[in-house]
Design a protein around this motif. Structure first.
Motif, PDB file in Angstrom:
ATOM      1  N   GLY A  47      -9.011   3.383 -17.260  1.00 49.28           N
ATOM      2  CA  GLY A  47      -9.256   4.298 -16.154  1.00 49.28           C
ATOM      3  C   GLY A  47      -8.785   5.694 -16.480  1.00 49.28           C
ATOM      4  O   GLY A  47      -7.909   5.903 -17.317  1.00 49.28           O
ATOM      5  N   PRO A  63      -2.665   2.617  -3.877  1.00 48.74           N
ATOM      6  CA  PRO A  63      -3.204   3.972  -4.028  1.00 48.74           C
ATOM      7  C   PRO A  63      -2.158   5.084  -3.982  1.00 48.74           C
ATOM      8  O   PRO A  63      -2.428   6.199  -4.421  1.00 48.74           O
ATOM      9  CB  PRO A  63      -4.177   4.100  -2.853  1.00 48.74           C
ATOM     10  CG  PRO A  63      -3.651   3.161  -1.820  1.00 48.74           C
ATOM     11  CD  PRO A  63      -3.073   2.012  -2.593  1.00 48.74           C
ATOM     12  N   LYS A  78       0.810  -1.227   0.000  1.00 45.52           N
ATOM     13  CA  LYS A  78       0.000   0.000   0.000  1.00 45.52           C
ATOM     14  C   LYS A  78       0.841   1.274   0.000  1.00 45.52           C
ATOM     15  O   LYS A  78       0.380   2.328  -0.414  1.00 45.52           O
ATOM     16  CB  LYS A  78      -0.919   0.008   1.213  1.00 45.52           C
ATOM     17  CG  LYS A  78      -1.839  -1.195   1.265  1.00 45.52           C
ATOM     18  CD  LYS A  78      -3.263  -0.772   1.241  1.00 45.52           C
ATOM     19  CE  LYS A  78      -4.188  -1.928   1.512  1.00 45.52           C
ATOM     20  NZ  LYS A  78      -4.790  -2.464   0.338  1.00 45.52           N
ATOM     21  N   SER A  87      -4.107  -2.202  -8.643  1.00 52.32           N
ATOM     22  CA  SER A  87      -5.379  -1.701  -8.107  1.00 52.32           C
ATOM     23  C   SER A  87      -5.347  -1.461  -6.599  1.00 52.32           C
ATOM     24  O   SER A  87      -6.169  -0.736  -6.072  1.00 52.32           O
ATOM     25  CB  SER A  87      -6.519  -2.663  -8.461  1.00 52.32           C
ATOM     26  OG  SER A  87      -6.292  -3.923  -7.858  1.00 52.32           O
ATOM     27  N   ASN A  88      -4.404  -2.069  -5.905  1.00 54.43           N
ATOM     28  CA  ASN A  88      -4.324  -1.947  -4.453  1.00 54.43           C
ATOM     29  C   ASN A  88      -3.149  -1.072  -4.010  1.00 54.43           C
ATOM     30  O   ASN A  88      -2.700  -1.172  -2.873  1.00 54.43           O
ATOM     31  CB  ASN A  88      -4.189  -3.348  -3.837  1.00 54.43           C
ATOM     32  CG  ASN A  88      -5.130  -3.547  -2.687  1.00 54.43           C
ATOM     33  OD1 ASN A  88      -6.147  -2.887  -2.578  1.00 54.43           O
ATOM     34  ND2 ASN A  88      -4.781  -4.467  -1.812  1.00 54.43           N
ATOM     35  N   SER A  93      -7.296   2.857 -12.662  1.00 52.80           N
ATOM     36  CA  SER A  93      -8.485   3.517 -12.104  1.00 52.80           C
ATOM     37  C   SER A  93      -8.444   3.695 -10.589  1.00 52.80           C
ATOM     38  O   SER A  93      -9.164   4.529 -10.057  1.00 52.80           O
ATOM     39  CB  SER A  93      -9.762   2.795 -12.543  1.00 52.80           C
ATOM     40  OG  SER A  93      -9.686   1.429 -12.273  1.00 52.80           O
ATOM     41  N   ASN A  94      -7.602   2.946  -9.875  1.00 56.32           N
ATOM     42  CA  ASN A  94      -7.486   3.106  -8.416  1.00 56.32           C
ATOM     43  C   ASN A  94      -6.170   3.770  -8.004  1.00 56.32           C
ATOM     44  O   ASN A  94      -5.698   3.577  -6.892  1.00 56.32           O
ATOM     45  CB  ASN A  94      -7.585   1.742  -7.724  1.00 56.32           C
ATOM     46  CG  ASN A  94      -8.976   1.166  -7.797  1.00 56.32           C
ATOM     47  OD1 ASN A  94      -9.946   1.898  -7.955  1.00 56.32           O
ATOM     48  ND2 ASN A  94      -9.069  -0.142  -7.721  1.00 56.32           N
ATOM     49  N   ASN A  95      -5.580   4.524  -8.924  1.00 56.72           N
ATOM     50  CA  ASN A  95      -4.277   5.143  -8.661  1.00 56.72           C
ATOM     51  C   ASN A  95      -4.332   6.658  -8.897  1.00 56.72           C
ATOM     52  O   ASN A  95      -3.740   7.183  -9.836  1.00 56.72           O
ATOM     53  CB  ASN A  95      -3.210   4.501  -9.554  1.00 56.72           C
ATOM     54  CG  ASN A  95      -3.214   3.002  -9.445  1.00 56.72           C
ATOM     55  OD1 ASN A  95      -3.782   2.317 -10.292  1.00 56.72           O
ATOM     56  ND2 ASN A  95      -2.615   2.476  -8.399  1.00 56.72           N
ATOM     57  N   ASP A 101      -4.617  -1.224 -15.672  1.00 56.05           N
ATOM     58  CA  ASP A 101      -5.776  -0.534 -15.102  1.00 56.05           C
ATOM     59  C   ASP A 101      -5.286   0.425 -14.024  1.00 56.05           C
ATOM     60  O   ASP A 101      -4.773   0.005 -12.990  1.00 56.05           O
ATOM     61  CB  ASP A 101      -6.743  -1.557 -14.513  1.00 56.05           C
ATOM     62  CG  ASP A 101      -8.027  -0.935 -13.996  1.00 56.05           C
ATOM     63  OD1 ASP A 101      -8.068   0.305 -13.802  1.00 56.05           O
ATOM     64  OD2 ASP A 101      -8.986  -1.684 -13.777  1.00 56.05           O
TER      65      ASP A 101
END
Length: 176
Positions: free
Chosen positions: A152, A116, A95, A113-114, A134-136, A132
């Motif tokens: 994303g 951030p 993380k 994705s995990n 989209s979570n960054n 992908d």
């Protein structure tokens, strides 16, 4: 050097390990307090980093490494693996990761994705076809192979590496 094994497990104050041009070196045991590991041009094929819980920076450049488990290294901020035999890597538990660099590896996919806190991801001269992001939300820089699909929304600067770019880069590194 003919040195095949190094054991730093009892060196509690050791914070950084750098090994370069140690083609005979096959095995290293690290101290639990080690914060930085850089291995360049070694013969190390397998690494056990479970005990290195304080590890923040990991570099592995030019060697036969084919598998790595980073799940215990949750303090990692930078992972740089270049010109190795890595096909898969799981960075989901990292993380705190800010920089992920994978170059010249046979990586098929990369799940970020995990992660951030990722600021930069460089995965080129690999087999990654989709990334992908989209979570960054903190991403500032993305470098991928030409033709890689980025999924994303992102405000990051994107560089697409062509085969010609990579050939020039490799020629340049041979000259140095």
């Amino acid at each position: 050097s003919k040195l095949k094994k190094l054991d730093f497990s009892k060196n509690k104050k050791l914070r950084s390990v750098i090994a370069n041009r140690t083609k005979a070196l096959e095995e290293i045991t690290f101290s639990e307090n080690c914060k930085s590991i850089s291995l360049y041009n070694t013969a190390v094929k397998k690494l056990d980093l479970k005990s290195a819980k304080e590890l923040k920076y990991f570099n592995y450049i030019n060697g036969p490494l084919d598998n790595i488990d980073l799940s215990n290294n949750t303090n990692l901020e930078k992972v740089d693996i270049e010109n190795a035999n890595i096909k898969t890597i799981d960075i989901k538990k990292l993380k705190k990761l800010r920089n992920a660099i994978f170059y010249g590896v046979t990586l098929e996919e990369l799940d970020i994705s995990n992660n951030p806190n990722l600021v930069a991801v460089r995965t080129y001269n690999t087999n990654v076809k989709v990334l992908d992001v989209s979570n960054n939300p903190k991403l500032e820089r993305i470098e991928v192979d030409e033709g890689t699909e980025i999924i994303g929304e992102t405000n990051a600067e994107i560089k697409y590496w062509t085969k010609e770019d990579i050939e020039r880069l490799e020629e340049k590194s041979k000259d140095n």
